[in-house]
Design an enzyme around this catalytic site. Sequence first.
Site, PDB file in Angstrom:
ATOM      1  N   GLU A 340       0.800  -1.246   0.000  1.00 37.86           N
ATOM      2  CA  GLU A 340       0.000   0.000   0.000  1.00 37.86           C
ATOM      3  C   GLU A 340       0.829   1.291   0.000  1.00 37.86           C
ATOM      4  O   GLU A 340       0.538   2.213   0.770  1.00 37.86           O
ATOM      5  CB  GLU A 340      -0.953  -0.002   1.208  1.00 37.86           C
ATOM      6  N   GLU A 456      -6.335 -10.829  -1.189  1.00 39.36           N
ATOM      7  CA  GLU A 456      -7.216 -10.573  -0.030  1.00 39.36           C
ATOM      8  C   GLU A 456      -8.673 -10.474  -0.465  1.00 39.36           C
ATOM      9  O   GLU A 456      -9.426  -9.606  -0.004  1.00 39.36           O
ATOM     10  CB  GLU A 456      -6.785  -9.272   0.694  1.00 39.36           C
TER      11      GLU A 456
END
Length: 657
Positions: A340, A456
């Site tokens: 991220e 995810e």
Amino acid sequence: MKSKKLKKLSALVLAGAVTGTMAALMPSSVLAAVDVSNDFESNVEGWTGRGGVEVIEVSDESAHGGSSAMCVSGREKSWNGPQFRIDEICEPNVEYTVNAWAKSEWYSTLSLSMEYTDSAGDRHYSNLKSVQGDQWTEFSDVKVSFTDEVTNVYIYFECSDASCKIYVDDFSIKDAPIIPIQEDIPSLKDVYKNYFKIGTAIGPPNLSSPSFMNLFEKHFSGSVTLGNEMKPDYVLDQRATLAYMEENSGDDTNPQVSFEASKKMLEYCSKNNIPVRGHTLVWHSQTPDWFFKEGFSNDGDWVSKEKMIQRMENYIKNVMETLEKEYPDLDIYAWDVVNEAWLDDGKPRTAGSNNVTNGNSAWVQVFGDNSFIEYAFKFARQYAPKDCKLYYNDYNEYIDGKTNAIIEMATDLKEKGLIDGIGMQSHLDVSFPSASQYKKALEKFAATGLDIQITELDVTTSDTSEAGLEKQAQYYSDIFDAIVEYKDNISAVVLWGVTDDQSWRAAKLPLLFDSKFQAKPAFYAIVDDIPDAPAVTTTETSETTEESSEITEESSVTEETTVSETEESTDNTTDLPIETVESTSGSGTGTATLLGDVTCDGGIDVRDVTLLNQYIVKMADLSEDALANADVIADGTVDLKDLGQLKKYLIKVIDKF
Ligand SMILES: [Ca+2]
Ligand SMILES: [Ca+2]
Ligand SMILES: [Ca+2]
């Protein structure tokens, strides 16, 4: 009324303590079941304040059942509230369910959470369920469990608004029912076996639930990601780091690491040869500030870039070396090296502490830009095992600005031989992105020539009606169609959890199985019509499944279980009729000496339940004789149904096998 409850609690505390030093003093047959409840009509026994300032009392201001409830006032902080200690009444490695009704005042968030202290003395907190508002709301069958290495385990209520009172009513904690999983549906990982690995995110507490682990093993054991326990805040060990610094003439470049929090799950994966995705090394979130501060102190100055490069190298080196040393047989086949780092518009994050302002990055604070990414991959490549693949992982990767920034970065790292793939988190919603937007991102990433992993995956739906779940199924199906189209570029598809109730986005039911371990429409939508899927073999268990459902229902009738008049009484520990069985049973060549005596110590008690539980989740091995004793429903296999029957025996629903 009051005295009855008091006795009940004492007796159960006694039963719960049986695996400790009490064990030797206790007769061999004891209650296995925990069943503590309180309707808060007369007392708030066992409940204490987390902040020490709370007033906790029976109050008739508001009630869900009867005429009163537990009222908690005088709170000063949002985390103040009532707590109830459970490790003195519950067994480790066993799953329990909590039921309660609760409310706060006006518009606030009310949460049920759990706290425990790990073997290093650090306290950890996990949210179990949150609700909104000032109406009585049910916390229904909330699953709790803890491993045998933790202490001071509490469940507690807290409220986002410190000025609110908290009301709780009709509370109970009891053994989770044994629910058999569906054996007669295809295995997700087998369906996609010829394409890519299918995995999921799980954590050590899941090892306490045999049903959960059976479901995991059938569908998702192609790959494991630890949901939290390998993130920097769990791995970086400040105490050990400061100690190292002191022992090495003030060297503050060598952060020390520990894998205590993930130990049970890493042991499980190692023992059962389940591949692990390491998640994650370098991230702005869930990373403590002291890692970036002078002298590793919480409030020191930010260190220089040069010092941080040294720290980063040592941190990554220590992670790889510690795992190699402690888990030589563990297959960590992939690492999310950086997580991220890019914003949706393709820019780096804002400099600063994520602990001060959500989304800010201490990495950017120290490096001034995203140049830390290349260092991270360089050190990961240098110290990771040779066959371990290295990934950049992110969310919203179908938003153009971010897609392009990632591709530019990844292309550069690929030319330098530092990266193997791109991880697409894929936390989706039925309304965004569209399957075609998602497919476009897959196409762009595939064009880089790098591997792709879906890391995810979950899909929320605000509409949780039957029709909403059908729509979710269609969306899942469309996303999997896109994924299958790029199967040659994709090596793993990892769901972010197994059952809806344990998801981080539980309220919007984002996963493939419900809280009762049953497949949802979304599951069926993605196992249908898969080209080249291997033939599905299923086990027909209709008759025995019915039998087990019966066990579940009966096991839940534990409220009437007799408990002793006083602590000293042995009424509830009277030996049950025991028959020695001479015939051979079980799945091997062992001989049953005493059905139910899994520990082979000549008696039947809660320790047999605990060991059988451990065997079913593949955390313990059993000798041939132990297997013969464990096969109490004598069908040649030792499974959940035997565990259900053994529990039934211990709570005296049956008196022989
Ligand atoms: Ca009540
Ligand atoms: Ca035994
Ligand atoms: Ca059996």
